[in-house]
Design an enzyme around this catalytic site. Sequence first.
Site, short mmCIF file in Angstrom:
data_model
loop_
_atom_site.label_atom_id
_atom_site.label_comp_id
_atom_site.label_asym_id
_atom_site.label_seq_id
_atom_site.Cartn_x
_atom_site.Cartn_y
_atom_site.Cartn_z
N HIS A 33 5.03 5.26 6.33
CA HIS A 33 4.08 4.77 7.33
C HIS A 33 3.85 3.27 7.28
CE1 HIS A 33 3.09 8.93 6.02
NE2 HIS A 33 3.16 9.17 7.30
N CYS A 34 4.86 2.52 6.84
CA CYS A 34 4.76 1.04 6.77
C CYS A 34 3.58 0.57 5.92
CB CYS A 34 4.65 0.43 8.18
SG CYS A 34 6.00 0.86 9.27
N ALA A 35 3.20 1.39 4.94
CA ALA A 35 2.06 1.02 4.08
C ALA A 35 2.46 1.22 2.62
CB ALA A 35 0.84 1.86 4.44
N ASN A 84 1.94 -2.90 6.82
CA ASN A 84 2.82 -4.08 6.71
C ASN A 84 2.51 -5.16 7.75
OD1 ASN A 84 4.40 -3.74 4.44
ND2 ASN A 84 5.97 -2.52 5.48
#
Lengths: 64, 382
Positions: free
Chosen positions: B339-341, B97
Amino acid sequence: MSCEECCQRRGLGGRMIPVPGEVAAGCGLAWKTAPEAREELVAALEADGVPVEAMTVIELLEFR
Amino acid sequence: MIYLDNAATTMRKPQEVVDAVAAALGSLGNAGRGASAGALDAGRVVLRCREAVAALLGCPRADHVCFSANATTALNATLSGLVGPGERVVTTVLEHNSVLRPLARLADERGVEVAYAGCDAHGLLDMDELERLICPGTRLVAVTHGSNVTGNLVDVARVAEMAHAAGALVLVDASQTAGCVPLDMSAMGLDVVCFTGHKGLMGPQGTGGMAVAEDVDVRPWVEGGSGVRSFERRHPLEWPTRLEAGTLNAYGLAGLAAGIAFIEKNGGPAAVGAREHALARRLYEGVGGVPGVTVYGGWAVSPERCGSIVAFNVDGLDSAEVADALSSGWGIACRAGAHCAPLMHRALGTERQGSVRLSCGWFNTEEEIDVAVAAVREIAAG
């Protein structure tokens, strides 16, 4: 700071000082050395790729 | 504790890093703010760190290494400073992100066009699709060097070739790879590399930055105190000041320089990465064969393109449940969830379950890996 590193590595005298108002208004750093060292200093800085913004001869007080 | 969350941060730091930060805290002034002894010492520390990062990343000019609080800040600064209204950016579904959200903002606020290259079933970047998307007129190609979900590595030198062939710049997010996968900006033709200091570089949190090729013009993103040209209305454009408004984290950078020195002392990123990769491979070989366990990433098809992460799920269990079991049952620290992905998980079909990420670091041992394998085996057996 690159200037200081260059000069110290080559054994050239001088030191960092607050940039004098006669050189630039505001704040910043300058390398102070004797006028007769100019040629050697310029060659060293050129060889190391250290950019020079200005080079000025002025009279500064030394207290101690 | 068995610490296997090195992709989040390398919690165990070399003692040299601890010592460097402690010494800095008691002795440094503010770098670039006056010429007192403490201020000059801080300036020297920052310069040494700049030179160390430049050497590590193959950045031809140390003054083009600019420090920030973390990779996210560096990526925001770079994207905002490089991409103008209406321009086109190509990126990938592997991104964090810290790339995706600044690009979404640019799309919303500057009308920037963003295209996303996909991946295969293993999460490996589809290089053919990427090449098709990079058309003339593309301003920037923004790619990760290594996925923070799977650990899959990207051939960024090849991406740079594609980008430059179309007249585009290439930005590499090296958050997961700096310090443990060799990078050479000059040899690989990379225009900007953004890094964090607290992961593979083994430095403190609060450090990071960007290394910028000589002829790339990244406009200032944050403006403010610079220590020079105080009467100018706008932030100075000289390097590295243009991207370093405000007081630098000299304490942290003292530690970062020590972390890089530790890496070099131990053979450099290739040697450090090889050790971490060997541990991850041992982990994959143990976990991959466990019934009911699905491993993500390229381990089965191209292990040489994998970093030091093993991502997996256990059938029927939420990733958070597995992570909690590993922590409470075996004292294993890892990371579950997205995982902010988000695009990576969407591509892998793990949006709801997330994934469990075990990530190896320099200080892990084979014995720790074997405990983790046994733990996953027991959890999967129910």
